[in-house]
Design a protein around this motif. Sequence first.
Motif, short mmCIF file in Angstrom:
data_model
loop_
_atom_site.label_atom_id
_atom_site.label_comp_id
_atom_site.label_asym_id
_atom_site.label_seq_id
_atom_site.Cartn_x
_atom_site.Cartn_y
_atom_site.Cartn_z
N SER A 171 0.84 -1.19 0.00
CA SER A 171 0.00 0.00 0.00
C SER A 171 0.87 1.24 0.00
O SER A 171 2.07 1.19 0.32
N LEU A 172 0.27 2.37 -0.35
CA LEU A 172 1.00 3.64 -0.31
C LEU A 172 1.38 3.99 1.13
O LEU A 172 2.42 4.60 1.37
N GLU A 173 0.55 3.57 2.08
CA GLU A 173 0.85 3.82 3.49
C GLU A 173 2.15 3.12 3.90
O GLU A 173 3.02 3.71 4.55
N LYS B 190 0.71 12.15 2.02
CA LYS B 190 -0.08 13.26 1.48
C LYS B 190 0.34 13.59 0.05
O LYS B 190 -0.50 13.84 -0.82
N LYS C 119 -0.82 10.85 -2.39
CA LYS C 119 -2.26 10.83 -2.65
C LYS C 119 -2.80 12.18 -3.13
O LYS C 119 -4.03 12.33 -3.25
N ASP C 120 -1.94 13.11 -3.41
CA ASP C 120 -2.38 14.43 -3.86
C ASP C 120 -3.26 14.29 -5.10
O ASP C 120 -2.83 13.77 -6.13
N SER C 121 -4.48 14.74 -5.00
CA SER C 121 -5.46 14.52 -6.06
C SER C 121 -5.08 15.21 -7.37
O SER C 121 -5.31 14.67 -8.46
N LEU D 287 -2.37 13.10 -9.00
CA LEU D 287 -2.92 11.84 -9.51
C LEU D 287 -3.72 12.08 -10.79
O LEU D 287 -3.56 11.34 -11.78
N THR E 236 -4.99 6.77 -9.89
CA THR E 236 -5.90 6.86 -8.76
C THR E 236 -5.10 6.52 -7.52
O THR E 236 -3.93 6.13 -7.61
N GLU E 237 -5.72 6.64 -6.35
CA GLU E 237 -5.00 6.30 -5.12
C GLU E 237 -4.59 4.84 -5.10
O GLU E 237 -3.61 4.47 -4.45
#
Length: 341
Positions: free
Chosen positions: A112-114, A133, A136-138, A141, A147-148
């Motif tokens: 995961s990105l986490e 952050k 996941k910056d919209s 992306l 996407t996330e």
Amino acid sequence: MKNKIIYIAIALILILGVVGYSFYQKIFAPAVIKKGTVYIPSNGSMNDLTKLITDFVEKTDDFNWVAEKKKFTKPKGGKYTLKKGMSMNDLVNLFRSGNQTPVKVTFNNQDSLEKLAGRIAQQIEADSTTLLKAFKDSDFLKKNNFTEVSALGMYIPNQYEFYWNTSAEKFRNKMLSYYNKFWNASRIEKAKQHGLTKEQVITLASIVQKETAQIVERPKVAGLYLNRYKNNWPLEADPTVIYALKQKHGQDFIVKRVLFKDLEIKSPYNTYKNVGLPPTLIAMPDISAIDAVLSPEKHDYFFMCASIEKIGFHDFAKTLSQHNRNAAKYQRWINNQGIKR
């Protein structure tokens, strides 16, 4: 009287020599007593820097004196390598120049990105919250068609060189540039030959990645899934079912054995129920898995089952009857191991 003047002059010369030698020693004499590394925060002050070099020099007052004389008031953040025997002048010049020592940033297959943010935060100054952050910056992306979930495929496991004080945004942007370089004309052409986009290659590679840890087996596994995909068969990949189960029950949900009832789970990631590729990747594939999809082994296998003779590998089959025999053998073995879930 004349002799007195001479004596005074000699005394002054001696005094000036002593003072001059003292200053020279402060500035140019060897001062660093051992080699090592210091990490200066981006917002670090001179007081912070003085504390950081305490273990490497005997007289920090001399360092501050030289820094003051050279009008050095603000250190540049980063990782710096100190060599034994460096002078105070060398130190001031080093910290003022910003001539950092790069760090080798490495990461393996993060789910995961986490987890990726946590791994990177152990190696550069940016913390995991700031990194996540940025990941996941919209706006980022959207601009780059991620996407996330799919953004995880942008980070190719490898070793990279960065400065320690690289910001989260610059780290992310540099990884995008590495991703674009990875997808060179040759790899894109290979993907087209299989009728796949690079995103679809990443998705299939993530299944191959999860299906086998054996790098030498990945081209064969990739070839099998491509056989099924191109013939419009369901992929029937257990890792996609496990991914769907974790989406439903949480990432800490442990699956050691996929049960028949699990194959009924309603999810777009269940490749037993849905034909074609799942919506996105299910894990971060490494280069060997991606290249296995791009250059798969050519064969007529459509089925595979975990091998009990060669643990960690698979038995492959061309027909369902042959596969059923392999599967029955595996089921008996796993039952004997007492693995229920």
